[in-house]
Design a protein around this motif. Structure first.
Motif, PDB file in Angstrom:
ATOM      1  N   TYR A  35       0.866  -1.176   0.000  1.00 58.88           N
ATOM      2  CA  TYR A  35       0.000   0.000   0.000  1.00 58.88           C
ATOM      3  C   TYR A  35       0.904   1.226   0.000  1.00 58.88           C
ATOM      4  N   VAL A  43      -4.850   5.746   2.519  1.00 56.27           N
ATOM      5  CA  VAL A  43      -3.998   4.594   2.261  1.00 56.27           C
ATOM      6  C   VAL A  43      -4.515   3.915   0.994  1.00 56.27           C
ATOM      7  N   PHE A  45      -4.269   1.018  -2.049  1.00 62.42           N
ATOM      8  CA  PHE A  45      -3.812  -0.320  -2.405  1.00 62.42           C
ATOM      9  C   PHE A  45      -2.996  -0.276  -3.692  1.00 62.42           C
ATOM     10  N   GLU A  56      -3.962  -9.418  -7.243  1.00 73.18           N
ATOM     11  CA  GLU A  56      -4.727  -8.233  -7.602  1.00 73.18           C
ATOM     12  C   GLU A  56      -3.767  -7.053  -7.709  1.00 73.18           C
ATOM     13  N   PHE A  91       3.843   1.014   2.429  1.00 72.30           N
ATOM     14  CA  PHE A  91       3.638   0.031   3.485  1.00 72.30           C
ATOM     15  C   PHE A  91       3.502  -1.359   2.898  1.00 72.30           C
ATOM     16  N   TRP A  98      -7.161 -13.999   2.907  1.00 77.56           N
ATOM     17  CA  TRP A  98      -7.484 -12.812   2.112  1.00 77.56           C
ATOM     18  C   TRP A  98      -8.412 -11.891   2.902  1.00 77.56           C
ATOM     19  N   ASN A  99      -7.988 -10.623   3.004  1.00 81.40           N
ATOM     20  CA  ASN A  99      -8.827  -9.585   3.604  1.00 81.40           C
ATOM     21  C   ASN A  99      -9.211  -9.853   5.057  1.00 81.40           C
ATOM     22  N   THR A 100      -8.366 -10.560   5.771  1.00 76.83           N
ATOM     23  CA  THR A 100      -8.525 -10.643   7.220  1.00 76.83           C
ATOM     24  C   THR A 100      -7.519  -9.690   7.862  1.00 76.83           C
ATOM     25  N   GLU A 101      -7.326  -9.807   9.142  1.00 81.28           N
ATOM     26  CA  GLU A 101      -6.438  -8.889   9.851  1.00 81.28           C
ATOM     27  C   GLU A 101      -5.089  -8.803   9.141  1.00 81.28           C
ATOM     28  N   ALA A 102      -4.743  -7.587   8.749  1.00 79.59           N
ATOM     29  CA  ALA A 102      -3.472  -7.365   8.063  1.00 79.59           C
ATOM     30  C   ALA A 102      -2.466  -6.763   9.037  1.00 79.59           C
ATOM     31  N   PHE A 104       0.867  -4.642   9.319  1.00 79.47           N
ATOM     32  CA  PHE A 104       1.606  -3.677   8.514  1.00 79.47           C
ATOM     33  C   PHE A 104       3.011  -3.462   9.073  1.00 79.47           C
ATOM     34  N   GLY A 105       3.945  -3.215   8.157  1.00 77.51           N
ATOM     35  CA  GLY A 105       5.255  -2.758   8.564  1.00 77.51           C
ATOM     36  C   GLY A 105       5.206  -1.271   8.902  1.00 77.51           C
ATOM     37  N   GLN A 106       6.357  -0.751   9.342  1.00 78.20           N
ATOM     38  CA  GLN A 106       6.430   0.652   9.746  1.00 78.20           C
ATOM     39  C   GLN A 106       6.552   1.591   8.555  1.00 78.20           C
TER      40      GLN A 106
END
Lengths: 113, 112
Positions: A35, A43, A45, A56, A91, A98-102, A104-106
């Protein structure tokens, strides 16, 4: 607790140069994402990656962008010829489904000058 | 656009007060998620609510989902200065392979 790590934290590059942003997702996750967030904005995609291929991608993810998972742990985003408007926070994220809790890096702050 | 929309865009409250943020979306969802972002940092997942759930709690967070109105709200009770951050809703749409779509966020300032 497992975490997503991104390097570098900040990258300054000349317009037209290639940059590679690196990420190490959480090891047992199956889905990987990039992202971007232009300063103070939403944010957006860019691309998702599953089973060693792009699943995708958005309109932003044009031919200047590519992703790779070269060694089963790293996940990279390459921008071939950077433009000023590519300046943003990038990010990386990963999730087990798919599309569950993501997670993220800093982020990597990319500045194109 | 399938983007979720949060409101308000910005919210300023005193420590100890409750903060409520709202999110509206356009089409059917599988789930809706709330994330928090401290300034210049990555997003941190707070809570996920599925389309067949109406309310969910996690500590001082309470999320509601009204699929008939296509809206969700995030309530932070007894806010603290450390809650100061931007809060985003992200919708996982039911159609096709649409990835998580993030809204523009609500900037919450909690004043000590």
């Amino acid at each position: 607790e497992p975490e997503v790590t991104q390097t570098p934290s900040h990258q300054v590059t000349q317009m037209g140069q290639e940059v590679i942003l690196r990420c190490v997702p959480i090891s047992n996750h199956l889905y990987f994402y990039w992202y971007r967030q232009i300063l103070g904005q939403k944010v957006e995609f860019l691309v998702s990656f599953y089973n060693n291929e792009i699943s995708e991608k958005s309109e932003i993810f044009d031919d200047q962008f590519s992703v790779e998972r070269p060694d089963g742990s790293n996940f990279t985003l390459k921008i071939r010829s950077t433009k000023l408007e590519d300046s943003a926070m990038y990010f990386c994220a990963s999730s087990d489904y798919w599309n569950t809790e993501a997670f993220f890096g800093q982020g990597t702050r990319l500045t194109v000058v | 656009s399938q983007q979720g929309e949060e409101d308000p865009q910005a919210l300023s409250i005193q420590e100890g007060e409750n903060a409520t943020m709202n999110c509206s979306y356009k089409t059917s969802i599988n789930n809706l998620q709330w994330y928090r972002q401290n300034s210049g940092r990555g997003l941190v997942h707070l809570i996920l609510i599925r389309s067949n759930e109406r309310e969910k709690h996690s500590g001082r967070l309470r999320v509601t989902l009204d699929t008939s109105k296509k809206s969700s709200s995030l309530l932070i009770t007894a806010s603290r200065a450390a809650d100061t951050a931007s809060y985003f809703c992200a919708t996982a749409y039911a159609s096709g392979n649409t990835p998580l779509v993030f809204g523009k966020g609500t900037r919450l300032s909690v004043i000590a």
